[in-house]
Design a protein around this motif. Sequence first.
Motif, mmCIF file in Angstrom:
data_model
loop_
_atom_site.group_PDB
_atom_site.id
_atom_site.type_symbol
_atom_site.label_atom_id
_atom_site.label_comp_id
_atom_site.label_asym_id
_atom_site.label_seq_id
_atom_site.Cartn_x
_atom_site.Cartn_y
_atom_site.Cartn_z
ATOM 1 N N TRP A 21 -78.723 64.284 86.122
ATOM 2 C CA TRP A 21 -78.712 65.468 85.279
ATOM 3 C C TRP A 21 -77.475 66.322 85.559
ATOM 4 O O TRP A 21 -76.803 66.797 84.648
ATOM 5 C CB TRP A 21 -79.992 66.265 85.520
ATOM 6 C CG TRP A 21 -80.118 67.452 84.600
ATOM 7 C CD1 TRP A 21 -80.554 67.455 83.332
ATOM 8 C CD2 TRP A 21 -79.770 68.805 84.916
ATOM 9 N NE1 TRP A 21 -80.504 68.721 82.821
ATOM 10 C CE2 TRP A 21 -80.026 69.566 83.772
ATOM 11 C CE3 TRP A 21 -79.275 69.431 86.060
ATOM 12 C CZ2 TRP A 21 -79.804 70.938 83.734
ATOM 13 C CZ3 TRP A 21 -79.048 70.795 86.016
ATOM 14 C CH2 TRP A 21 -79.307 71.536 84.852
ATOM 15 N N LEU A 22 -77.137 66.518 86.818
ATOM 16 C CA LEU A 22 -75.935 67.289 87.193
ATOM 17 C C LEU A 22 -74.663 66.601 86.718
ATOM 18 O O LEU A 22 -73.719 67.257 86.268
ATOM 19 C CB LEU A 22 -75.892 67.514 88.704
ATOM 20 C CG LEU A 22 -76.896 68.520 89.253
ATOM 21 C CD1 LEU A 22 -76.848 68.532 90.785
ATOM 22 C CD2 LEU A 22 -76.608 69.899 88.707
ATOM 23 N N ALA A 27 -70.131 66.382 83.061
ATOM 24 C CA ALA A 27 -69.366 65.632 82.053
ATOM 25 C C ALA A 27 -69.262 66.423 80.756
ATOM 26 O O ALA A 27 -68.209 66.447 80.108
ATOM 27 C CB ALA A 27 -70.025 64.280 81.809
ATOM 28 N N THR A 28 -70.327 67.109 80.370
ATOM 29 C CA THR A 28 -70.304 67.931 79.156
ATOM 30 C C THR A 28 -69.319 69.085 79.309
ATOM 31 O O THR A 28 -68.550 69.383 78.391
ATOM 32 C CB THR A 28 -71.719 68.472 78.862
ATOM 33 O OG1 THR A 28 -72.620 67.371 78.749
ATOM 34 C CG2 THR A 28 -71.747 69.279 77.591
ATOM 35 N N GLY A 32 -65.940 69.509 77.091
ATOM 36 C CA GLY A 32 -65.707 70.745 76.344
ATOM 37 C C GLY A 32 -64.388 71.403 76.717
ATOM 38 O O GLY A 32 -63.645 71.868 75.852
ATOM 39 N N SER A 33 -64.094 71.421 78.006
ATOM 40 C CA SER A 33 -62.827 72.006 78.464
ATOM 41 C C SER A 33 -61.637 71.213 77.951
ATOM 42 O O SER A 33 -60.630 71.783 77.519
ATOM 43 C CB SER A 33 -62.790 72.060 79.992
ATOM 44 O OG SER A 33 -63.800 72.892 80.479
ATOM 45 N N MET A 34 -61.750 69.898 77.983
ATOM 46 C CA MET A 34 -60.651 69.057 77.499
ATOM 47 C C MET A 34 -60.437 69.255 75.998
ATOM 48 O O MET A 34 -59.304 69.314 75.531
ATOM 49 C CB MET A 34 -60.935 67.590 77.813
ATOM 50 C CG MET A 34 -60.793 67.258 79.285
ATOM 51 S SD MET A 34 -61.201 65.542 79.674
ATOM 52 C CE MET A 34 -59.987 64.663 78.725
#
Length: 130
Positions: A21-22, A27-28, A32-34
């Motif tokens: 889960w972490l 990864a999300t 999003g940052s990328m």
Amino acid sequence: MHAHSCGLVRSKGFVLLHTLWLLLVAATLVAGSMATVFYSTEELAISEQRLSMDLAHESAVELVIHDILVNGNRSPWIGDGVVTRDVKIAERVIGVSVQQATGLVDPLTSDPKVLDRLLERLALARISHR
């Protein structure tokens, strides 16, 4: 002993589930940052292109004005009607048109007396044409 090993398996499964889960959350966030960085970079590149084109247009106009001021009637930009030429600025070809105009009145910079006389003549011309 069997109960102890069953508890260890459940404990390891619980830790594995939290770890997965972490990893999914991390990864999300990274994705999003990328994406944000990618779009920001793209927008910056588009803004740079627009600024470069605006500066090239301004430079072309300034080049024409300079040529007219320096060369006067010998300038290739002076002619009857509209003179259109291409100017190369920073590896870009920019089309510039110069229109010859005489008799224009700028109400912001004109002498008020001259402007009043002109407006009076226009009013008389309008009355006489009716």
